[in-house]
Design an enzyme around this catalytic site. Structure first.
Site, PDB file in Angstrom:
ATOM      1  N   SER A 263      21.945  15.565  -6.704  1.00  0.00           N
ATOM      2  CA  SER A 263      21.907  16.004  -8.092  1.00  0.00           C
ATOM      3  C   SER A 263      20.907  17.126  -8.306  1.00  0.00           C
ATOM      4  CB  SER A 263      21.492  14.822  -8.969  1.00  0.00           C
ATOM      5  OG  SER A 263      20.180  14.426  -8.610  1.00  0.00           O
ATOM      6  N   LYS A 264      21.090  17.787  -9.386  1.00  0.00           N
ATOM      7  CA  LYS A 264      20.149  18.784  -9.824  1.00  0.00           C
ATOM      8  C   LYS A 264      18.867  17.969 -10.010  1.00  0.00           C
ATOM      9  CE  LYS A 264      20.475  23.085 -11.852  1.00  0.00           C
ATOM     10  NZ  LYS A 264      21.401  24.176 -11.553  1.00  0.00           N
ATOM     11  N   ARG A 265      17.805  18.542 -10.367  1.00  0.00           N
ATOM     12  CA  ARG A 265      16.565  17.768 -10.530  1.00  0.00           C
ATOM     13  C   ARG A 265      15.849  17.685  -9.188  1.00  0.00           C
ATOM     14  NH1 ARG A 265      13.994  18.299 -14.081  1.00  0.00           N
ATOM     15  NH2 ARG A 265      12.082  18.142 -12.932  1.00  0.00           N
TER      16      ARG A 265
END
Length: 501
Positions: A263-265
RNA sequence: GGCCCCGUCGUCUAAUGGUUAGGACGUCGCCCCUUCAAGGCGGCAAUACGGGUUCGAUUCCCGUCGGGGCUACCA
């Protein structure tokens, strides 16, 4: 595999912005599967969520696919930055097929396999909280399933909003064969009366996906593992329509270093991000292809053609794969050093080089030779595109010599700093005779010549390097001198000499 | 919590009943050498655990543990 029927597979992205690398891999595997079986690879845009609509999202995905060299046979294409469609099964944008979904939903209601539900979101939310509080499985309580025809009509004519829910068959279990995981079964009683049509008239993924896969002749559904739990719902829907169920293959997930879904992040997840950073599309594709699949040989470098020849769904893994930047960097470096193996990037275009150029100081850029030398030097010492943003720290000595102690100028085989001073003076003497125009070619010859005469190359090269960089670890002195240009080089040597007294 | 999936070096993986458990990335060391980097060579490093089945289990079965996914009028 099914005999005789031509393979038709698809990549069906939801245009919510960027193209996630996991989605890209799904597209790639579908593409490879289609090519391998001489079938059709088409694209369908699943834009059924108005709340997540992103302007230009579909265009962006199409553009990225082109940049990565993945070509599809049917579906939306970009022409002059506008979407045009090709193929006999269109339209390929779900937002243009609303009427089909609505008719299908009505058909299911008519045949008693679905029903309108008037429960408002507030009631559903409250229900869910109660279920959680009581620690029982959450899900719709099927209240509206009991509604009589009369009441339904009354409420509909009164203009009450409603969704259409699937009437989940109770008892029994649903089993299907996954090409990667084998037989999987679920108990029907644990399945929800899920929503097919939303109150705004748009279909949910489940409805639109099944209808379109059927109407567009999809033979194999190759998608991410996150869809595995909803596959029984899909199988039951196919059966409710009395349609043949396609083959399923659920791909293992791409993971963050902590093994959660990528995921992004936790870093970049969009293909566009990597491309913008200067990664070669070939490297990204090669890397992603090997996450969850490999041909069983010890080959590491694969062109798209190689992959097309070798790919087989049987060799796809079951478990998730961590997206490891180290190997991506290594692959990128490989393609950087072996231009001849790139099949997408024009041989004379080097995005990475363009990005590095932005870090070269203005006063150097005006000196063409020095700029070229500096570019080469920086380029050679980076470990991958991810180092590019760190050029200012990594090469800060090019702007200014960091403060350093004069003892650093002492070569390990020297007895006193006076020797270093003598060497520096000799270096200065020799290179000050070099004409500005000859700087690039003469500096190396003259310095190495002097070093040779000294008998101990380090006695010349070490003090010179320290004088020019102020560091104990740095690129070679000649390289730096070329990057700095004549004036700055002489200035730094003078400064070093002045330090010794 | 419920349902489902998964489990070989730190990471990506090879080996589907018999291998000194192989390769790649990373890491460490050595060589080369003006430092670093690069390059060459080499080292360390894994079958989650416990039961079976079998002459023999990484491989087949069961359990445990661990990880992940799903659990929306999102896809």
């Amino acid at each position: 595999m099914e005999t005789g029927k031509k393979v038709r597979v698809r990549y069906a992205p939801s245009p919510t912005g960027m193209m996630h690398v996991g989605n890209f891999r799904t597209a790639l595997y579908n593409f490879l599967f289609a090519r391998k079986h001489k079938g059709v690879f088409y694209i369908r845009i699943e834009d059924t969520d108005q709340s997540r609509f992103v302007e230009g999202g579909a265009e962006n995905i199409l553009r990225t696919l082109v940049a990565m060299g993945i070509e599809h046979d049917e579906g939306p294409f970009l022409k002059n930055d506008h979407i045009e469609q090709k193929g006999d099964f269109g339209p390929y944008l779900q937002s243009q097929r609303l009427i089909i979904y609505q008719q299908s939903a009505n058909q299911l209601i008519a045949s008693g396999k679905a029903y309108p539900c008037f429960c408002v979101p507030e009631r559903l939310e409250k229900l869910r909280q109660e279920q959680e509080g009581a620690k029982i499985p959450t899900g719709y309580d099927r209240l509206c399933r009991k509604l009589g025809a009369e009441e339904i009509e009354k409420r509909q004519t009164a203009g009450e909003k409603f969704v259409v829910r699937f009437k989940m068959p109770q008892g029994d279990e649903t089993t299907f064969e996954d090409m990667i995981r084998g037989k999987i079964s679920f108990q029907n009683k644990l399945l929800d009366d899920y929503v097919l049509l939303k109150s705004d008239g748009y279909p949910t993924y489940h409805l639109a996906n099944i209808i379109d896969d059927y109407l567009m002749g999809t033979t194999h559904v190759i998608r991410g593992e996150e869809w595995l739990p909803s596959t029984p719902k899909h199988v039951l829907l196919y059966k409710a329509f009395d349609w043949q169920v396609p083959y399923f293959a659920h791909l293992p997930l791409l993971l963050n270093p902590d093994r959660s879904k990528l995921s992004k992040r936790q870093g970049d997840v969009a293909v566009e991000d990597y491309l913008a950073k200067g990664y070669y599309p070939e490297a990204v594709l090669n890397f992603v292809a090997l996450l969850g699949w490999n041909p069983g040989t010890e080959q590491e470098i694969f062109s798209l053609d190689d992959l097309t020849k070798e790919f087989s769904i049987e060799r796809i893994h079951k478990s998730g794969a961590i997206f490891d930047h180290n190997k991506l960097n290594w692959l990128d470096d490989y393609y950087h050093k072996h231009k001849e193996n790139r099949w997408l990037t024009p041989k004379d275009v080097d995005l990475r080089r363009e990005l590095i150029k932005e870090f070269i100081p203005a006063h150097i850029i005006s000196n063409a030779n020095a700029a070229t030398a500096m570019l080469g030097m920086i380029e050679q010492r980076l470990h991958g595109p991810s180092d590019i943003p760190h050029i200012p720290e990594l090469f800060s000595f090019l702007e200014n010599t960091p403060p350093y102690d004069s003892t650093l100028l002492l070569w390990k085989k020297m007895k006193s700093l006076a020797e270093a001073k003598t060497a520096l003076i000799k270096i200065k003497e020799i290179i000050s005779h070099i004409n500005e125009n000859d700087w690039d070619e003469r500096i190396e010859i003259d310095v190495m010549d002097l070093a040779q005469k000294y008998g101990d190359r380090g006695a010349v090269l070490w003090p010179m390097r320290v004088a020019l960089s102020g560091l104990d670890k740095s690129p070679g002195p000649v390289e730096i001198a070329k990057s700095l240009g004549r004036k700055e080089t002489l200035k730094r040597i003078d400064e070093a000499v002045a330090k010794i007294n």
